[in-house]
Motif scaffolding. Structure first.
Motif, PDB file in Angstrom:
ATOM      1  N   SER A   1       0.814  -1.218   0.000  1.00 36.45           N
ATOM      2  CA  SER A   1       0.000   0.000   0.000  1.00 36.45           C
ATOM      3  C   SER A   1       0.846   1.265   0.000  1.00 36.45           C
ATOM      4  O   SER A   1       0.402   2.320  -0.457  1.00 36.45           O
ATOM      5  CB  SER A   1      -0.931  -0.001   1.212  1.00 36.45           C
ATOM      6  OG  SER A   1      -0.195   0.202   2.412  1.00 36.45           O
ATOM      7  N   ARG A   2       2.101   1.179   0.493  1.00 36.62           N
ATOM      8  CA  ARG A   2       2.972   2.349   0.561  1.00 36.62           C
ATOM      9  C   ARG A   2       3.951   2.406  -0.610  1.00 36.62           C
ATOM     10  O   ARG A   2       4.847   3.251  -0.613  1.00 36.62           O
ATOM     11  CB  ARG A   2       3.760   2.335   1.873  1.00 36.62           C
ATOM     12  CG  ARG A   2       2.887   2.518   3.101  1.00 36.62           C
ATOM     13  CD  ARG A   2       3.681   2.401   4.382  1.00 36.62           C
ATOM     14  NE  ARG A   2       2.833   2.644   5.554  1.00 36.62           N
ATOM     15  CZ  ARG A   2       3.086   3.545   6.489  1.00 36.62           C
ATOM     16  NH1 ARG A   2       4.166   4.312   6.390  1.00 36.62           N
ATOM     17  NH2 ARG A   2       2.280   3.694   7.524  1.00 36.62           N
ATOM     18  N   SER A   3       3.789   1.546  -1.573  1.00 38.79           N
ATOM     19  CA  SER A   3       4.671   1.515  -2.736  1.00 38.79           C
ATOM     20  C   SER A   3       4.099   2.393  -3.840  1.00 38.79           C
ATOM     21  O   SER A   3       3.023   2.098  -4.393  1.00 38.79           O
ATOM     22  CB  SER A   3       4.847   0.075  -3.230  1.00 38.79           C
ATOM     23  OG  SER A   3       5.569   0.052  -4.432  1.00 38.79           O
ATOM     24  N   VAL A   4       4.805   3.445  -4.173  1.00 40.23           N
ATOM     25  CA  VAL A   4       4.343   4.322  -5.246  1.00 40.23           C
ATOM     26  C   VAL A   4       4.330   3.574  -6.567  1.00 40.23           C
ATOM     27  O   VAL A   4       3.425   3.751  -7.397  1.00 40.23           O
ATOM     28  CB  VAL A   4       5.248   5.573  -5.332  1.00 40.23           C
ATOM     29  CG1 VAL A   4       4.799   6.481  -6.464  1.00 40.23           C
ATOM     30  CG2 VAL A   4       5.255   6.326  -4.004  1.00 40.23           C
TER      31      VAL A   4
ATOM     32  N   ALA B   1      -1.356   8.856  -8.172  1.00 38.28           N
ATOM     33  CA  ALA B   1      -1.176   8.056  -9.387  1.00 38.28           C
ATOM     34  C   ALA B   1      -2.377   8.147 -10.318  1.00 38.28           C
ATOM     35  O   ALA B   1      -2.343   7.577 -11.412  1.00 38.28           O
ATOM     36  CB  ALA B   1      -0.944   6.595  -8.999  1.00 38.28           C
ATOM     37  N   HIS B   2      -3.440   8.856  -9.895  1.00 35.49           N
ATOM     38  CA  HIS B   2      -4.677   9.016 -10.673  1.00 35.49           C
ATOM     39  C   HIS B   2      -5.350   7.672 -10.943  1.00 35.49           C
ATOM     40  O   HIS B   2      -6.010   7.489 -11.963  1.00 35.49           O
ATOM     41  CB  HIS B   2      -4.402   9.748 -11.992  1.00 35.49           C
ATOM     42  CG  HIS B   2      -3.918  11.148 -11.794  1.00 35.49           C
ATOM     43  ND1 HIS B   2      -4.741  12.186 -11.459  1.00 35.49           N
ATOM     44  CD2 HIS B   2      -2.660  11.663 -11.862  1.00 35.49           C
ATOM     45  CE1 HIS B   2      -4.027  13.302 -11.326  1.00 35.49           C
ATOM     46  NE2 HIS B   2      -2.766  13.017 -11.570  1.00 35.49           N
TER      47      HIS B   2
ATOM     48  N   ALA C   1       2.199  11.379 -13.121  1.00 34.84           N
ATOM     49  CA  ALA C   1       1.585  12.377 -14.004  1.00 34.84           C
ATOM     50  C   ALA C   1       1.559  13.730 -13.306  1.00 34.84           C
ATOM     51  O   ALA C   1       1.088  13.833 -12.165  1.00 34.84           O
ATOM     52  CB  ALA C   1       0.180  11.935 -14.381  1.00 34.84           C
ATOM     53  N   ARG C   2       2.080  14.741 -13.996  1.00 38.93           N
ATOM     54  CA  ARG C   2       2.165  16.069 -13.391  1.00 38.93           C
ATOM     55  C   ARG C   2       0.912  16.864 -13.734  1.00 38.93           C
ATOM     56  O   ARG C   2       0.935  17.781 -14.551  1.00 38.93           O
ATOM     57  CB  ARG C   2       3.413  16.779 -13.875  1.00 38.93           C
ATOM     58  CG  ARG C   2       4.684  15.996 -13.575  1.00 38.93           C
ATOM     59  CD  ARG C   2       5.931  16.799 -13.847  1.00 38.93           C
ATOM     60  NE  ARG C   2       7.131  16.042 -13.484  1.00 38.93           N
ATOM     61  CZ  ARG C   2       8.352  16.562 -13.459  1.00 38.93           C
ATOM     62  NH1 ARG C   2       8.534  17.830 -13.795  1.00 38.93           N
ATOM     63  NH2 ARG C   2       9.389  15.809 -13.121  1.00 38.93           N
ATOM     64  N   ILE C   3      -0.185  16.473 -13.111  1.00 41.06           N
ATOM     65  CA  ILE C   3      -1.483  17.102 -13.352  1.00 41.06           C
ATOM     66  C   ILE C   3      -1.896  17.847 -12.101  1.00 41.06           C
ATOM     67  O   ILE C   3      -1.890  17.293 -10.997  1.00 41.06           O
ATOM     68  CB  ILE C   3      -2.546  16.039 -13.729  1.00 41.06           C
ATOM     69  CG1 ILE C   3      -2.077  15.229 -14.954  1.00 41.06           C
ATOM     70  CG2 ILE C   3      -3.886  16.693 -14.002  1.00 41.06           C
ATOM     71  CD1 ILE C   3      -3.012  14.095 -15.315  1.00 41.06           C
ATOM     72  N   SER C   4      -2.235  19.115 -12.285  1.00 37.86           N
ATOM     73  CA  SER C   4      -2.731  19.904 -11.157  1.00 37.86           C
ATOM     74  C   SER C   4      -4.109  19.389 -10.765  1.00 37.86           C
ATOM     75  O   SER C   4      -4.818  18.786 -11.577  1.00 37.86           O
ATOM     76  CB  SER C   4      -2.790  21.376 -11.552  1.00 37.86           C
ATOM     77  OG  SER C   4      -1.478  21.863 -11.779  1.00 37.86           O
ATOM     78  N   PRO C   5      -4.546  19.615  -9.545  1.00 42.18           N
ATOM     79  CA  PRO C   5      -3.915  20.457  -8.526  1.00 42.18           C
ATOM     80  C   PRO C   5      -3.087  19.676  -7.506  1.00 42.18           C
ATOM     81  O   PRO C   5      -2.720  20.218  -6.481  1.00 42.18           O
ATOM     82  CB  PRO C   5      -5.120  21.078  -7.842  1.00 42.18           C
ATOM     83  CG  PRO C   5      -6.157  19.984  -7.880  1.00 42.18           C
ATOM     84  CD  PRO C   5      -5.936  19.235  -9.155  1.00 42.18           C
TER      85      PRO C   5
END
Length: 988
Positions: free
Chosen positions: A94-97, A181-182, A316-320
């Protein structure tokens, strides 16, 4: 990593499966070794390797063979098992990106692949000209069934793992990683895919058995995946306001529904969903800060692993959200300081040009939602500004409904091209409401009467609900109740409850806002939310769920949340369907409210508490609906039934069918159930007495008596058409005689009875029993006393001429079993201590004519007695007439009109108790309800007078009918029962 998978497929045949698996793991382990970070566990290595291969399998880049997919399935299955059973493994994953990014990448590859193989290319979904038909979708599913099954089974396991990873001691950490991670966006897309496959699949009669089986297998797997998606969504939003608001934002602000919502909200508070959408999105950005532990894990991943170009790559570099892990200055940060705990005062700056800054100063989620709520909440929220309509209003409304009954339904049935949204009806409920500035709490009394007392619907305002059409419904989740069964759908109800239920002790925001209530208001303000609520309610009716089921309990809590925001009146109007007196969704809503009130009865809140006042306001609104709409329209239908019954109107003029009558009866029953529950508690019973609820109950009793004939327990056979041999017929009847009789015009055997009675003969079964139960409760003595009956209700019943209506219920009616027992209790409390009721019954008894059933002796001219004569009687509970022999008086007994007969009751040839009941009630029914007073010039001492004989006879009959157990009732009848008789128990 993809190359390692290809190597495994190209391994020589002599290589064992274990060696091939080791080769895959070794290659992947070598690719992720990094001295600057912690070593990966075996579970992480295996699971990451399996997902990388599965992604390549879905993308066909590179081509993956069946042997590798066998290892992939094995690793995924083992990982699922470990996340179920091993807490340490679950917490590590669960803590693994990387794990969360891989999950997102796999589903991002699976959705277009599955879509193309089941419902056509992605480009065709939003283009009606390119979209595939249900038949074409079915053909695709059947053609690709093996690969679809294999992929869906793996996706179900992956979604199970994602769900399990959120069940850890610190759930906010994986919740934030999931959002970073969306994966939540992939979750929404997967739900849409499952809904599209299950709703577009066509399984018509043209399919052969094999094809039907294949289609069923794929749709069942899609349902399982949909269920797991809902469970994962529930875990993702648990105790996380930002995630709840993000989920609510996605499922409620449907772009396709916003334009329709703009028009549909006219008259409903003029809600602007486009403005609210911007404000909610700004709130999410202001509250986009992750917890510190999740931020550290994200920063570590971005700084150590992602720059080396190793899979799965950058976030992914998606705001916000991206500012949480990117270096300072990379993107603009507009989030509030989550560590600040100082309270803020909402301030609306009208002239602020920057919308984000304007919303930040306001502090709350949405000013548009707040303003809308002030307009549409219960008008009596702050003060009693909407009074209860008077009985005179109800009488006039009933007459209007009777006069306009046929026209009221004439335009309710539309063809498909005329069907529209339910919200086109809202303009018929009342004029548009004026704007209310923020902070204005007091509302004018004349602003809201239309919300409670809707006028008769005009032709141009009538439209059918879109539930009757075949078009799509608004919202991501609205179709789910039509796909899943009660055991599968529980997660959906838990999601809605988690987002809107106001639990005790919930912390408020810095602006003093209860976010649960705000989301509840958003739920009702938007078309997608209202559609979902309607489907959730109808789901209970379709599946006939009991009060003990989990689905029913969860839905009751959803209704409780709506009640806390004073929005049940608004929900009631939004669930209305013009063609129905009460829609199925409204009926279920009433049932849930009744369940809510029943729970209050076991532990009632203090009379001066906020909870009690809130319940009384709701009861006030619902009784207004009962008085102004439900009872008048039901009474109008009963009135038309009576006209048809009396040949004053043609049956073809009855405007509704049996299905509509059944829906009206279900709604009426639920209203009466609610009144029964409210009647049990003395504090709330007082409101029913104050509002004179007895009037509506008597109106319904009179309507049922006039419009619906009583059903007998036994029907006498009809021998009128049976042929009997004549006196000049000798010997048996020959075959040619039978043919001759048929040729002479004897009718053929009657056809079998219809399966269902026509609508104008609808019996409204069971309604009388409910009404009498409520009346008995209203008539009982005030709390703390055992006698006399409630004088206020007694006067109400007398004023509205209800005694005759109650006496008519004494005759047996198989449509309303136990009505006789319940009316006994009503009459007991009605007579107890009421001189007016006693006098009325005395006059009624005096008006009853003698039955005159004892014949004079029949003899010939020579004095020889003739054979006994026969007559017919109507017996209570037996249909038709029964032939009986009338015995002549025994010698010495005197004539039937002589004085001796008044002293010897046994000398009279009387019918049975049941027949006496029928005779008396028929006499009562034919009398004008306004009875003349007793003639004062009659001598009370003349025991042999016809009046005294009539009174003695009728008093006995009346006593036998109602079997009153109370001493006051016996005095009213002017005669005591014999000492060996016992009182009959009260039966409610």
């Amino acid at each position: 990593m993809a190359s390692s998978a290809a190597i495994a497929d190209q391994a020589p045949p002599a290589q064992t499966p274990a060696a091939a698996a080791a080769a895959v793991l070794a290659a992947d382990a070598a690719s992720v070794i990094d001295e600057d970070r912690r070593p990966l566990t075996v579970e992480e290595l295996c699971f990451s390797s399996a997902m990388s291969c599965f992604e390549a399998w879905l993308k066909l880049d590179p081509a993956i063979g069946p042997r590798t997919m066998a290892y992939v399935t094995k690793f995924i299955s083992r990982t699922l098992e470990k996340t179920h059973n091993l807490k340490d493994v679950r917490e590590t994953l669960s803590r693994s990106v990387e794990i969360w990014i891989w999950l997102t990448k796999v589903f991002a590859a699976a959705i277009p692949s599955l879509t193309t193989r089941s419902i056509g290319p992605l480009s065709s979904l939003n283009d009606p000209d390119k979209g595939v038909t249900p038949q074409e979708s079915t053909a695709l599913i059947i053609k690709n069934c093996p690969s679809l099954k294999e992929d869906l089974q793996l996706l179900i396991k992956l979604m199970h793992i994602a769900r399990n990873l959120l069940v850890v001691p610190e759930p906010e950490i994986p919740q934030d990683l999931c959002a970073a991670a969306h994966f939540d966006q992939m979750l929404y897309q997967t739900i849409i895919l499952c809904i599209n496959i299950t709703s577009k699949a066509y399984d018509g009669d043209i399919l052969e058995e094999t094809a039907r089986l294949r289609l069923s297998e794929v749709t069942e797997l899609c349902k399982k995946l949909l269920v797991t998606c809902l469970q994962q969504a529930h875990n993702w939003i648990a105790k996380n306001d930002r995630n709840k608001m993000t989920f609510w934002f996605t499922v409620l602000f449907d772009e396709d529904a916003i334009s329709d919502d703009q028009e549909s909200n006219i008259g409903l508070g003029d809600f602007r969903p486009d403005v609210a959408r911007v404000e909610v999105r700004n709130w999410i950005e202001r509250n986009s800060r992750f917890c510190d532990k999740a931020r550290n894990l994200l920063v570590e991943y971005e700084d150590t692993l992602a720059p080396r170009g190793l899979p799965p790559g950058y976030l992914a570099r998606i705001s916000p959200l991206a500012w949480n892990w990117l270096p300072d200055g990379t993107v603009g940060v507009r989030a509030d300081d989550a560590r600040a705990d100082s309270k803020i005062t909402p301030h609306w700056k009208e002239d602020e040009p920057d919308k984000f800054e304007q919303d930040r100063l306001y502090g709350r989620v949405s000013r548009e939602v707040d303003t809308w709520w002030l307009k549409v909440r219960d008008p009596n929220y702050d003060d009693w500004v909407v009074p209860m309509p008077t009985v005179e209003f109800a009488q006039q409304r009933t007459e209007n409904c009777k006069a306009n009954l046929v026209n009221r339904y004439a335009h309710s049935y539309r063809t498909d091209e005329h069907e529209g949204s339910v919200h086109s009806v809202h303009s018929a409920e009342g004029a548009p409401l004026p704007d209310i500035p923020v902070g204005e709490e007091i509302m004018d009394a004349d602003r809201f009467p239309q919300d409670y007392n809707d006028d008769m619907i005009e032709e141009e305002d009538v439209d059918d609900d879109e539930s009757y059409s075949d078009g799509p419904m608004s919202g991501l989740l609205t179709e789910v109740p039509n796909i899943l069964d009660p055991k599968q759908i529980e997660a959906l109800h838990m999601i809605v409850k988690s987002c809107i239920l106001d639990n005790a002790g919930l912390a408020l925001s810095r602006a003093g806002e209860n976010l649960q209530k705000t989301r509840c208001r958003m739920f009702l303000a938007l078309e997608c939310g209202r559609s979902l609520l309607r489907e959730i309610l109808v789901f209970i009716a379709v599946w006939e769920k009991s009060e003990q089921s989990l689905i029913f309990q969860l839905t009751t809590q959803i209704v409780e949340a709506i009640h806390h925001s004073a929005l049940i009146p608004y929900a009631w109007q939004s669930l209305r369907i013009p063609k129905d007196i009460i829609s199925p969704a409204q009926t279920v809503l009433l049932r849930l409210v009744n369940n809510m009130f029943r729970a209050r009865n076991t532990d009632p809140p203090p009379p001066d508490s906020k909870e009690h006042l809130r319940d009384v306001r709701l009861l006030h609104f619902l009784f207004i609906q009962f008085r102004s709409r439900i009872v008048p329209e039901c009474a109008a239908l009963m009135h038309l039934q009576a006209q048809i019954r009396n040949d004053q109107c043609e049956a073809t003029e009855f405007p509704v069918d049996s299905w509509d009558m059944e829906r009206a009866k279900d709604g009426l029953q639920q209203f009466l159930e609610l009144l029964t529950t409210v009647n049990e508690l003395a504090e709330t019973r007082a409101y029913l007495i104050e509002w004179e609820a007895a009037y509506e109950l008597l109106v319904l009793l009179k309507g049922l008596e006039a419009g619906v004939p009583k059903k007998s327990l036994v029907d006498m056979p009809n021998r009128a058409n049976q042929q009997t041999p004549t006196a000049n017929t000798a010997g048996p009847i020959k075959d040619d005689d039978r043919d001759h009789d048929y040729d002479l015009g004897d009718p053929p055997p009657p056809p079998p009875p219809p399966m269902q009675e026509p609508a104008h003969k609808f019996p409204w079964a069971g309604i009388k029993g409910q009404i009498l139960h409520i009346l008995a409760g209203l008539l009982q003595p005030p709390p703390g006393r055992s006698s006399p009956g409630n004088p206020e209700v007694q006067l109400q019943i007398i004023r509205h001429n209800g005694i005759v209506s109650l006496l008519n219920c004494c005759v047996y009616d198989d449509h309303n079993r136990y009505a006789r027992e319940r009316v006994q209790v009503c009459l007991k409390w009605l007579m107890d201590g009421s001189d007016a009721a006693n006098n009325f019954l005395r006059e009624l008894v005096a008006m009853s004519p003698p039955p005159n059933l004892s014949p004079s002796p029949a003899t010939t001219a020579d004095g020889v007695p003739l054979p006994p004569r026969t007559s017919t009687l109507r017996i209570d509970g037996i249909g038709g007439e029964v032939k009986v022999q009338l015995k002549a008086p025994s010698p010495g007994s005197g004539s039937s009109s002589g004085p001796a007969n008044n002293n010897n009751k046994n000398s009279l040839a009387l019918p049975s108790l049941a027949s006496s009941t029928a005779l008396l009630v028929d006499d009562i029914r034919n009398q004008v309800h306004t009875l003349p007073p007793i003639q004062s010039n009659k001598s009370p001492s003349a025991s042999s007078s016809p009046l005294q004989s009539t009174r003695s006879r009728s008093e006995e009959l009346l006593r036998d009918i109602i079997t009153l157990a109370d001493e006051a009732a016996r005095l009213a009848l002017g005669r005591r029962q014999d000492s060996d008789e016992t009182e009959e128990e009260d039966f409610m």
